[in-house]
Scaffold this active site. Structure first.
Site, PDB file in Angstrom:
ATOM      1  N   ASP A  87       1.067   4.874   1.683  1.00  0.00           N
ATOM      2  CA  ASP A  87       0.535   5.807   2.677  1.00  0.00           C
ATOM      3  C   ASP A  87       1.022   7.211   2.354  1.00  0.00           C
ATOM      4  OD1 ASP A  87      -0.686   3.719   4.095  1.00  0.00           O
ATOM      5  OD2 ASP A  87       1.228   3.224   5.031  1.00  0.00           O
ATOM      6  N   ASP A 117       8.510   4.968  13.724  1.00  0.00           N
ATOM      7  CA  ASP A 117       9.156   3.941  14.540  1.00  0.00           C
ATOM      8  C   ASP A 117      10.620   3.693  14.173  1.00  0.00           C
ATOM      9  OD1 ASP A 117       8.189   2.824  12.183  1.00  0.00           O
ATOM     10  OD2 ASP A 117       7.074   1.193  13.137  1.00  0.00           O
ATOM     11  N   ASP A 129       0.840  -1.198   0.000  1.00  0.00           N
ATOM     12  CA  ASP A 129       0.000   0.000   0.000  1.00  0.00           C
ATOM     13  C   ASP A 129       0.879   1.254   0.000  1.00  0.00           C
ATOM     14  OD1 ASP A 129       0.852   0.058   2.668  1.00  0.00           O
ATOM     15  OD2 ASP A 129      -0.964  -0.980   3.326  1.00  0.00           O
TER      16      ASP A 129
HETATM   17  P1  ATP Z   1       3.608  -2.575   5.960  1.00  0.00           P
HETATM   18  O1  ATP Z   1       2.654  -1.749   5.149  1.00  0.00           O
HETATM   19  O2  ATP Z   1       4.467  -3.528   5.219  1.00  0.00           O
HETATM   20  O3  ATP Z   1       2.918  -3.187   7.133  1.00  0.00           O
HETATM   21  P2  ATP Z   1       4.478  -0.069   6.975  1.00  0.00           P
HETATM   22  O4  ATP Z   1       5.785   0.388   7.533  1.00  0.00           O
HETATM   23  O5  ATP Z   1       3.922   0.699   5.823  1.00  0.00           O
HETATM   24  O6  ATP Z   1       4.660  -1.579   6.615  1.00  0.00           O
HETATM   25  P3  ATP Z   1       2.070   0.620   8.330  1.00  0.00           P
HETATM   26  O7  ATP Z   1       1.420  -0.030   9.495  1.00  0.00           O
HETATM   27  O8  ATP Z   1       1.359   0.700   7.038  1.00  0.00           O
HETATM   28  O9  ATP Z   1       3.465  -0.108   8.157  1.00  0.00           O
HETATM   29  O10 ATP Z   1       2.472   2.078   8.820  1.00  0.00           O
HETATM   30  C1  ATP Z   1       2.853   3.130   7.935  1.00  0.00           C
HETATM   31  C2  ATP Z   1       3.942   3.974   8.557  1.00  0.00           C
HETATM   32  O11 ATP Z   1       3.444   4.561   9.775  1.00  0.00           O
HETATM   33  C3  ATP Z   1       5.194   3.212   8.978  1.00  0.00           C
HETATM   34  O12 ATP Z   1       6.100   3.058   7.904  1.00  0.00           O
HETATM   35  C4  ATP Z   1       5.746   4.098  10.077  1.00  0.00           C
HETATM   36  O13 ATP Z   1       6.418   5.209   9.542  1.00  0.00           O
HETATM   37  C5  ATP Z   1       4.488   4.599  10.760  1.00  0.00           C
HETATM   38  N1  ATP Z   1       4.098   3.725  11.874  1.00  0.00           N
HETATM   39  C6  ATP Z   1       3.273   2.649  11.834  1.00  0.00           C
HETATM   40  N2  ATP Z   1       3.118   2.091  13.035  1.00  0.00           N
HETATM   41  C7  ATP Z   1       3.858   2.822  13.877  1.00  0.00           C
HETATM   42  C8  ATP Z   1       4.119   2.774  15.274  1.00  0.00           C
HETATM   43  N3  ATP Z   1       3.572   1.825  16.032  1.00  0.00           N
HETATM   44  N4  ATP Z   1       4.925   3.727  15.794  1.00  0.00           N
HETATM   45  C9  ATP Z   1       5.465   4.698  15.040  1.00  0.00           C
HETATM   46  N5  ATP Z   1       5.273   4.802  13.722  1.00  0.00           N
HETATM   47  C10 ATP Z   1       4.484   3.884  13.131  1.00  0.00           C
HETATM   48 MG    MG Z   2       1.976   0.425   4.906  1.00  0.00          MG
END
Ligand code: ATP
Ligand code: MG
Length: 414
Positions: free
Chosen positions: A59, A134, A57
């Site tokens: 974001d 994070d 996805d």
């Molecule tokens: P994936 O989509 O593969 O799960 P992702 O890193 O995009 O990985 P998401 O849950 O979609 O994970 O979150 C998007 C972004 O939001 C992350 O890349 C990070 O920058 C931020 N983020 C998500 N969860 C947290 C958290 N618990 N604490 C701090 N930042 C977070």
């Molecule tokens: Mg994501």
């Protein structure tokens, strides 16, 4: 908190083409830019593109507040979340998460209890937003206008070196939001980004803080973890860092008490990984049924020795297990029903000499329960034969199936 120091990478340095970014995400960003807001692709998508992986996805991060985003996209926008308010924007029937830059000021909009963030709606600017993320590899912003990557935390270097690093102090970032421990494991096993020894130690020491997270959110993160394509690796790290023990204390004891069960769980994890590799469907019901099975056997046997019929004993064991698990994890009702059915079907599989075979074959959970049965083949030669019998009957026509069932009955009567 570390200080941010912006490094900008242009296209020839990072090698990502704007075409690799979903056209809908680009359209949403363009609209925000047209309204004089800043907007970037952020987080996982930029990380994945740098790693040569197709992002699941895209974001978006912006300096527009949720209400301002709503004012631009109207009916194509929904504001969600309480702990973390953000906008879901729909474009071409796809949904995109548009989050407002988070700030770092402590006001009533950020509620922290014992270091743990309960609510986080302080808005800020892009460099503050980067610090709130994070891991360094997740704090990258892709600017679609100039095709530049904005890197505030040396994330590009860490991705190139395959290093998973928290932004700031390991323990503090874990205590703020303990779910990050599960995310760390996912990024290591899925992306090969290595957790450092010090981070491992911090997770090990803080594993108990998992008790502070929402148990429903924990379930969702566990499903993401175990369906990331490397459930086997994830399970190993979850055990090593005591996280699995925290979530399933009793079940974990029973698994580790018996090498047969360790093998059973390992095979279940490997089978999930192979299904994902082959793009077959997976359900959390299967793996959770496997994790809790050794406990189910112990409890069922306890009721059997008290003279309870098998079906009732398994049902009662399931009730007790779900009641026990509630303290550490919210297993959704629908998943509980599925797990119970898989267990009850294990008993039904032993009834191969009656019409019941046809009901079993048509049961909604037959497929998962049959896969589960095959994992139990190593238990004994009887289980091996039973597994083979159920494999064989599925290859037969209705008439032949009837012949097999009644022939067997006949044989047994003699
Ligand atoms: P994936 O989509 O593969 O799960 P992702 O890193 O995009 O990985 P998401 O849950 O979609 O994970 O979150 C998007 C972004 O939001 C992350 O890349 C990070 O920058 C931020 N983020 C998500 N969860 C947290 C958290 N618990 N604490 C701090 N930042 C977070
Ligand atoms: Mg994501």
């Amino acid at each position: 908190m570390i200080n941010s120091k912006l490094i900008t990478y242009n296209q020839s340095e990072h090698g990502i083409s704007t075409d690799e970014i979903s056209p809908s995400a680009r359209a949403i960003i363009t609209k925000l830019l047209d309204h004089n807001y800043q907007a970037y692709i952020v987080g996982g998508a930029v990380r994945d593109l740098l790693l040569g992986i197709h992002p699941k996805d895209f974001d978006i991060a912006t300096n527009a507040t949720p209400d301002e985003i709503k004012a631009i996209f109207n009916r194509d926008c929904r504001i969600i979340g309480r702990r973390f308010r953000l906008a879901h924007v729909y474009h071409n029937r796809e949904m995109y998460e548009v989050a407002t830059f988070r700030g770092i000021d402590a006001t009533s909009e950020r509620v922290i209890k014992r270091g743990h963030i309960i609510k986080d709606n302080v808005f800020g600017n892009i460099d503050q937003d980067a610090m709130r993320r994070d891991f360094t590899c997740n704090a990258l912003y892709f600017d679609i206008e100039n095709a530049n990557i904005l890197d505030y935390c040396d994330g590009v270097d860490d991705i190139r070196g395959q290093k998973l690093k928290f932004i700031g102090d390991d323990s503090q970032r874990i205590i703020e939001d303990p779910i990050r421990m599960i995310r760390a494991i996912r990024f290591q096993v899925k992306l090969g980004m290595k957790i450092s020894t010090s981070m491992k130690q911090a997770i090990f020491e803080q594993h108990h803080t998992l008790a502070n997270v929402s148990l429903a959110r924990l379930f969702d993160e566990l499903v993401k973890l175990f369906h990331c394509g490397n459930a086997f690796g994830a399970y190993g790290l979850m055990n090593e860092m005591l996280l699995f023990q925290h979530i399933f204390p009793q079940a974990c004891l029973e698994i580790n008490n018996d090498s047969q069960y360790i093998k059973f769980v390992h095979n279940a994890l490997k089978s999930t990984d192979s299904r994902i590799e082959a793009s077959q469907s997976v359900t959390p019901i299967f793996l959770f049924a496997c994790f809790l099975w050794p406990l189910a056997v112990i409890k069922t046997n306890k009721f059997l020795t008290k003279g309870m019929p098998q079906y009732d004993a398994t049902n009662k064991a399931a009730n007790e297990i779900f009641e026990l698990s509630r303290k550490n994890l919210t297993i959704p009702k629908i998943v509980q029903i599925g797990i119970r059915n898989i267990w009850l079907l294990q008993f039904r599989f032993t009834k191969i000499r009656s019409k019941k075979v046809f009901f079993t074959l048509e049961h909604q959970r037959f497929r998962a329960a049959y896969d589960f049965l095959l994992l139990r083949k190593h238990e004994s030669s009887e289980m091996q034969s039973l597994g083979d019998w159920w494999t064989h009957i599925q290859t037969l026509t209705k008439t032949k199936q009837r012949e097999l069932i009644f022939q067997k009955k006949h044989k047994n009567k003699r």
